[in-house]
Scaffold this motif. Structure first.
Motif, PDB file in Angstrom:
ATOM      1  N   GLN A  55      20.485 -50.093  80.860  1.00 16.44           N
ATOM      2  CA  GLN A  55      21.609 -49.521  80.121  1.00 16.44           C
ATOM      3  C   GLN A  55      22.282 -50.557  79.225  1.00 16.44           C
ATOM      4  N   LEU A  56      22.477 -51.765  79.746  1.00 18.05           N
ATOM      5  CA  LEU A  56      23.164 -52.799  78.980  1.00 18.05           C
ATOM      6  C   LEU A  56      22.349 -53.244  77.775  1.00 18.05           C
ATOM      7  N   CYS A  57      21.025 -53.297  77.922  1.00 17.60           N
ATOM      8  CA  CYS A  57      20.183 -53.597  76.763  1.00 17.60           C
ATOM      9  C   CYS A  57      20.428 -52.591  75.648  1.00 17.60           C
ATOM     10  N   ARG A  58      20.476 -51.327  75.993  1.00 17.81           N
ATOM     11  CA  ARG A  58      20.680 -50.296  74.971  1.00 17.81           C
ATOM     12  C   ARG A  58      22.064 -50.401  74.336  1.00 17.81           C
ATOM     13  N   ILE A  59      23.066 -50.777  75.125  1.00 15.07           N
ATOM     14  CA  ILE A  59      24.416 -50.915  74.580  1.00 15.07           C
ATOM     15  C   ILE A  59      24.462 -51.985  73.491  1.00 15.07           C
ATOM     16  N   VAL A  60      23.748 -53.114  73.728  1.00 14.46           N
ATOM     17  CA  VAL A  60      23.782 -54.196  72.739  1.00 14.46           C
ATOM     18  C   VAL A  60      22.687 -54.058  71.690  1.00 14.46           C
ATOM     19  N   GLY A  61      21.861 -53.011  71.791  1.00 18.48           N
ATOM     20  CA  GLY A  61      20.839 -52.755  70.788  1.00 18.48           C
ATOM     21  C   GLY A  61      19.493 -53.377  71.063  1.00 18.48           C
ATOM     22  N   ALA A  62      19.301 -53.963  72.264  1.00 18.37           N
ATOM     23  CA  ALA A  62      18.007 -54.523  72.628  1.00 18.37           C
ATOM     24  C   ALA A  62      17.088 -53.426  73.154  1.00 18.37           C
ATOM     25  N   ILE A  63      15.797 -53.738  73.282  1.00 17.33           N
ATOM     26  CA  ILE A  63      14.789 -52.745  73.668  1.00 17.33           C
ATOM     27  C   ILE A  63      14.241 -53.122  75.039  1.00 17.33           C
ATOM     28  N   PRO A  64      14.597 -52.367  76.102  1.00 10.46           N
ATOM     29  CA  PRO A  64      14.157 -52.728  77.452  1.00 10.46           C
ATOM     30  C   PRO A  64      12.801 -52.116  77.825  1.00 10.46           C
ATOM     31  N   TYR A  65      11.936 -52.943  78.389  1.00 11.02           N
ATOM     32  CA  TYR A  65      10.662 -52.494  78.937  1.00 11.02           C
ATOM     33  C   TYR A  65      10.732 -52.700  80.446  1.00 11.02           C
ATOM     34  N   ALA A  66      10.540 -51.637  81.212  1.00  7.80           N
ATOM     35  CA  ALA A  66      10.773 -51.668  82.655  1.00  7.80           C
ATOM     36  C   ALA A  66       9.477 -51.896  83.423  1.00  7.80           C
ATOM     37  N   LEU A  67       9.575 -52.712  84.482  1.00  8.43           N
ATOM     38  CA  LEU A  67       8.469 -52.891  85.417  1.00  8.43           C
ATOM     39  C   LEU A  67       8.848 -52.206  86.713  1.00  8.43           C
ATOM     40  N   SER A  68       8.073 -51.174  87.097  1.00  7.45           N
ATOM     41  CA  SER A  68       8.414 -50.401  88.286  1.00  7.45           C
ATOM     42  C   SER A  68       7.202 -49.597  88.722  1.00  7.45           C
ATOM     43  N   GLN A  69       7.438 -48.624  89.610  1.00  5.74           N
ATOM     44  CA  GLN A  69       6.368 -47.745  90.070  1.00  5.74           C
ATOM     45  C   GLN A  69       6.231 -46.556  89.119  1.00  5.74           C
ATOM     46  N   PRO A  70       5.012 -46.057  88.941  1.00 10.11           N
ATOM     47  CA  PRO A  70       4.798 -44.957  87.996  1.00 10.11           C
ATOM     48  C   PRO A  70       5.631 -43.711  88.306  1.00 10.11           C
ATOM     49  N   ASP A  71       5.876 -43.426  89.616  1.00 13.84           N
ATOM     50  CA  ASP A  71       6.616 -42.209  89.934  1.00 13.84           C
ATOM     51  C   ASP A  71       8.106 -42.327  89.612  1.00 13.84           C
ATOM     52  N   LYS A  72       8.545 -43.501  89.170  1.00 16.44           N
ATOM     53  CA  LYS A  72       9.933 -43.667  88.738  1.00 16.44           C
ATOM     54  C   LYS A  72      10.053 -43.719  87.222  1.00 16.44           C
ATOM     55  N   ALA A  73       8.904 -43.595  86.551  1.00 21.66           N
ATOM     56  CA  ALA A  73       8.880 -43.750  85.093  1.00 21.66           C
ATOM     57  C   ALA A  73       9.769 -42.741  84.391  1.00 21.66           C
ATOM     58  N   GLU A  74       9.702 -41.490  84.796  1.00 19.24           N
ATOM     59  CA  GLU A  74      10.479 -40.456  84.108  1.00 19.24           C
ATOM     60  C   GLU A  74      11.977 -40.754  84.155  1.00 19.24           C
ATOM     61  N   ALA A  75      12.460 -41.136  85.339  1.00 23.20           N
ATOM     62  CA  ALA A  75      13.882 -41.427  85.479  1.00 23.20           C
ATOM     63  C   ALA A  75      14.270 -42.667  84.681  1.00 23.20           C
ATOM     64  N   LEU A  76      13.425 -43.681  84.666  1.00 28.66           N
ATOM     65  CA  LEU A  76      13.738 -44.907  83.943  1.00 28.66           C
ATOM     66  C   LEU A  76      13.690 -44.690  82.435  1.00 28.66           C
ATOM     67  N   LEU A  77      12.777 -43.863  81.982  1.00 28.60           N
ATOM     68  CA  LEU A  77      12.736 -43.520  80.561  1.00 28.60           C
ATOM     69  C   LEU A  77      13.993 -42.758  80.154  1.00 28.60           C
ATOM     70  N   ALA A  78      14.432 -41.854  81.019  1.00 31.71           N
ATOM     71  CA  ALA A  78      15.655 -41.103  80.741  1.00 31.71           C
ATOM     72  C   ALA A  78      16.871 -42.019  80.710  1.00 31.71           C
ATOM     73  N   LEU A  79      16.825 -43.108  81.477  1.00 34.01           N
ATOM     74  CA  LEU A  79      17.936 -44.057  81.532  1.00 34.01           C
ATOM     75  C   LEU A  79      17.981 -44.941  80.293  1.00 34.01           C
TER      76      LEU A  79
END
Length: 383
Positions: A195-219
């Protein structure tokens, strides 16, 4: 009052529930807060188990950056406190009684409050929020009156995670347009970083489990990389960045993975416009990493160790919370008397876990905890 007392280093049996603990009294400049929700953090477990070695990797010790341990027993843990002011100490306006707020969890040094070199916090060097009441400095209990934002949700945006995340970014001077790899992306600090990356205009790439991808993309994640498949990891990163290197890594994992994270920043130095930067604020993947120092200095990788932040960062985060730019990622609530159950769940959390769990005093459960309880989960009595 009821409180969960940590009685020594060890397993969860060292957490003992009492209902006869004296209610603290607010001193000069303090407010007495009736606690309604306190977020659970990994530092609670690590402090309890003594997992903060700084010399011997097998050392069992508390967080003692000031030279001597401040964790004494019994101690009430819990850093990310939300509640309502019920009394004020000398020098604090009575108009604050009734105010709902969020605690800045730091025990700031008196002499240099914005240079926090010997970090300590409520729940470690002073009693925290796993209790019905807490007395804290009035200037660190920030009013947040947002309608529609529940107390448990506000606790899920507590400073232990969000200020750590923000200080990782400010230390590395993250700016708009930069590509940022966020490891451990589904936890409290990871979801804050996205969330903080998006606030300052940076582009976040997340490392996590595939079944959490949808929620993290929505975030707000630009893409989600599979932490279970680290073969040719740099190639996976190239595939989602269009071949461009990562500008900075926000690392919560450590261990053998750190060297691979560095790879994602240095594979094409000619394409870079800034130094590669690694901010690290966790070691969930292991406390030791093997890294060639020639890779660090020849590629000019800047490394930042982060544990706590500053008053200014805390105040900025509160403004973003008040303004609605930051959103809570609340997974579930547990009763204070069931903290053993919450600790076990936290350690063994499954693939559906995202964000934070919060602890709610039993007396506040019906209003502030029950709406966020785990569904179809067995109950457990106090120990």
């Amino acid at each position: 009052m009821a409180a969960m007392l940590l009685t020594g280093h060890g397993d969860i049996d060292k957490l003992v529930y009492h209902d006869d603990v004296a209610v603290p009294q607010p001193g000069p400049g303090e407010v007495l807060v009736r606690v309604t929700a306190t977020a659970k953090n990994n530092t609670d477990r690590k402090a309890r188990e003594g997992l903060y070695p700084t010399k011997d990797k097998g050392e069992v010790t508390s967080f003692a950056m000031g030279g001597s341990p401040t964790l004494t027993f019994p101690r009430i843990q819990g850093a990310d406190v939300v509640g309502h002011v019920v009394a004020v100490g000398e020098g604090v306006a009575s108009v604050r009684i009734g105010e709902r707020g969020l605690l800045d969890f730091n025990l700031y040094p008196d002499e240099r409050p914005n240079l926090n070199l010997v970090p300590d916090y409520y729940g470690h060097g002073a009693d925290g929020g796993f209790a019905e009441y807490i007395a804290v400095p009035s200037d660190q209990f920030h009013a947040v009156s947002n309608p529609g934002l529940h107390d448990a949700e506000l606790a899920a945006m507590g400073m232990c995670s969000y200020q750590t995340a923000y200080h990782m970014m400010t230390s590395a001077r993250i700016s708009a347009g930069e590509r940022v790899l966020v490891t451990g992306a589904s936890g409290g600090v990871g979801t804050a970083l996205i969330q903080l990356c998006r606030i300052v205009g940076a582009i976040p790439y997340a490392l996590s489990q595939p079944d959490k991808a949808e929620a993290l993309l929505a975030l707000g994640a630009e893409a989600v990389l599979d932490r279970g498949d680290m073969t040719d990891f740099t190639e996976q990163v190239k595939a989602v960045t269009g071949g461009a290197p990562i500008d900075a890594v926000m690392d919560l994992v450590g261990g053998e993975m750190t060297d691979r994270f560095i790879d994602t920043m240095i594979f094409d130095m000619r394409a870079r416009t800034t130094y590669p930067r690694l901010s690290i604020a966790g070691a969930s993947g292991g406390n030791l990493s093997e890294i060639m120092w020639t890779r660090i200095y020849l590629y000019q990788v800047q490394v930042f160790g982060v544990s706590h932040g500053t008053r200014e960062e805390a105040e900025q985060l509160v403004e973003w919370i008040r303004g609605g730019q930051l959103k809570p990622v609340l997974h579930a609530a547990f009763k204070l008397s069931e903290l053993h159950r919450a600790e076990r769940y936290f350690v063994n959390r499954g693939s559906n876990y995202l964000g934070k769990i919060v602890i709610v005093p039993d007396a506040q459960w019906a209003e502030h905890g029950a709406p966020f309880a785990l569904k179809d989960a067995p109950q457990e009595s106090a120990s």
